[in-house]
Design an enzyme around this catalytic site. Structure first.
Site, PDB file in Angstrom:
ATOM      1  N   HIS A  17       0.975   2.883  -2.040  1.00 61.82           N
ATOM      2  CA  HIS A  17       1.127   4.334  -1.859  1.00 61.82           C
ATOM      3  C   HIS A  17       2.569   4.758  -2.175  1.00 61.82           C
ATOM      4  O   HIS A  17       2.796   5.739  -2.876  1.00 61.82           O
ATOM      5  CB  HIS A  17       0.859   4.743  -0.407  1.00 61.82           C
ATOM      6  N   LYS A  41     -13.901   8.564   8.880  1.00 61.44           N
ATOM      7  CA  LYS A  41     -13.115   7.335   9.078  1.00 61.44           C
ATOM      8  C   LYS A  41     -12.610   7.256  10.510  1.00 61.44           C
ATOM      9  O   LYS A  41     -12.369   8.271  11.147  1.00 61.44           O
ATOM     10  CB  LYS A  41     -11.915   7.311   8.114  1.00 61.44           C
ATOM     11  N   ARG A  90      -6.688   2.387  -8.729  1.00 61.14           N
ATOM     12  CA  ARG A  90      -6.615   0.922  -8.696  1.00 61.14           C
ATOM     13  C   ARG A  90      -7.692   0.318  -9.568  1.00 61.14           C
ATOM     14  O   ARG A  90      -8.524   1.038 -10.122  1.00 61.14           O
ATOM     15  CB  ARG A  90      -6.778   0.436  -7.249  1.00 61.14           C
ATOM     16  N   SER A 128      -5.148  -0.043   2.347  1.00 58.06           N
ATOM     17  CA  SER A 128      -4.799  -0.024   3.775  1.00 58.06           C
ATOM     18  C   SER A 128      -5.752  -0.920   4.553  1.00 58.06           C
ATOM     19  O   SER A 128      -5.343  -1.607   5.490  1.00 58.06           O
ATOM     20  CB  SER A 128      -4.880   1.407   4.322  1.00 58.06           C
TER      21      SER A 128
HETATM   22  P1  ADP Z   1      -7.004   3.609   0.929  1.00 55.45           P
HETATM   23  O1  ADP Z   1      -8.013   3.721  -0.177  1.00 55.45           O
HETATM   24  O2  ADP Z   1      -6.108   2.417   0.810  1.00 55.45           O
HETATM   25  O3  ADP Z   1      -7.531   3.883   2.323  1.00 55.45           O
HETATM   26  P2  ADP Z   1      -5.946   6.309   0.868  1.00 55.45           P
HETATM   27  O4  ADP Z   1      -7.213   7.015   1.128  1.00 55.45           O
HETATM   28  O5  ADP Z   1      -4.863   6.508   1.850  1.00 55.45           O
HETATM   29  O6  ADP Z   1      -6.009   4.757   0.658  1.00 55.45           O
HETATM   30  O7  ADP Z   1      -5.438   6.601  -0.597  1.00 55.45           O
HETATM   31  C1  ADP Z   1      -4.745   7.718  -1.008  1.00 55.45           C
HETATM   32  C2  ADP Z   1      -4.549   7.636  -2.501  1.00 55.45           C
HETATM   33  O8  ADP Z   1      -3.714   6.516  -2.824  1.00 55.45           O
HETATM   34  C3  ADP Z   1      -5.810   7.446  -3.331  1.00 55.45           C
HETATM   35  O9  ADP Z   1      -5.643   8.179  -4.527  1.00 55.45           O
HETATM   36  C4  ADP Z   1      -5.815   5.978  -3.630  1.00 55.45           C
HETATM   37  O10 ADP Z   1      -6.513   5.694  -4.819  1.00 55.45           O
HETATM   38  C5  ADP Z   1      -4.329   5.707  -3.788  1.00 55.45           C
HETATM   39  N1  ADP Z   1      -3.972   4.321  -3.523  1.00 55.45           N
HETATM   40  C6  ADP Z   1      -4.290   3.579  -2.441  1.00 55.45           C
HETATM   41  N2  ADP Z   1      -3.770   2.341  -2.533  1.00 55.45           N
HETATM   42  C7  ADP Z   1      -3.104   2.295  -3.732  1.00 55.45           C
HETATM   43  C8  ADP Z   1      -2.373   1.281  -4.425  1.00 55.45           C
HETATM   44  N3  ADP Z   1      -2.269   0.044  -3.928  1.00 55.45           N
HETATM   45  N4  ADP Z   1      -1.815   1.589  -5.612  1.00 55.45           N
HETATM   46  C9  ADP Z   1      -1.976   2.835  -6.122  1.00 55.45           C
HETATM   47  N5  ADP Z   1      -2.664   3.822  -5.535  1.00 55.45           N
HETATM   48  C10 ADP Z   1      -3.223   3.572  -4.351  1.00 55.45           C
END
Ligand code: ADP
Length: 164
Positions: A17, A41, A90, A128
């Site tokens: 992130h 969630k 990803r 996460s």
């Molecule tokens: P997660 O899918 O890990 O629960 P979030 O819902 O918090 O994450 O994700 C928020 C944004 O960050 C989404 O667009 C997700 O694709 C992106 N994201 C999550 N992890 C990564 C990563 N390792 N590298 C790049 N983007 C990421």
């Protein structure tokens, strides 16, 4: 001034992130990182805790603001005067879902565009939920979450184990 919004659950914020945040903050005049309430969630960290963790790891980036919202993203973007959503993509799995969400958001708010940044290769498989899983086994986390929030994470995992 071009303002973009980077929405997510950030439960907790990972190095993947943070990588997207730094790169987007370089592209836009202002980046609002918004922790979105997702009724489906069950987060490990409260909304306030997630906001605080993100604030701490982004305090050196002057054009980043951290916020939280339980609105529809399309409405939130309109209210904040932004017409760009940033998403990280990803390996494989994100595409279908994100494509669908981008189309829905544009339908709800025709001025809204979604921009995708590809995850850095070292973070391509990082999520996460993976961090939470690894943490529960006591694995080293320094490659996955920012160093300064590791103690907060360990404290949370410890509290969770104790309450079992
Ligand atoms: P997660 O899918 O890990 O629960 P979030 O819902 O918090 O994450 O994700 C928020 C944004 O960050 C989404 O667009 C997700 O694709 C992106 N994201 C999550 N992890 C990564 C990563 N390792 N590298 C790049 N983007 C990421």
């Amino acid at each position: 001034m071009k303002t973009a919004i980077y929405p997510g659950s950030f439960d907790p914020i990972t190095s993947g992130h943070l990588n997207i945040i730094r790169r987007s903050a370089n592209i836009f005049d202002k980046l609002i990182v918004c922790v979105m309430v997702n009724a489906g969630k069950h987060p490990m960290f409260t909304l306030e805790e997630r906001v605080d963790l993100i604030r701490r790891v982004t305090q050196d980036i002057p054009n980043v603001e951290v916020d939280a919202s339980n609105e529809l993203l399309a409405d939130y973007a309109r209210r904040r005067g932004s017409c760009v959503i940033v998403k990280g993509l990803r390996a494989g799995s994100d595409f279908e879902n994100e494509f669908q969400m981008a189309l829905v958001n544009r339908k709800l708010n025709p001025e809204l565009d979604t921009m995708f940044l590809t995850a850095d290769s070292q973070y391509m498989y990082l999520s996460s939920s993976m961090v939470k899983e690894l943490g529960s086994y006591g694995a080293a986390l320094s490659d996955f979450i920012p160093e300064e929030i590791i103690p907060d994470f360990q404290k949370k995992i410890g509290a969770k184990e104790e309450s079992k």
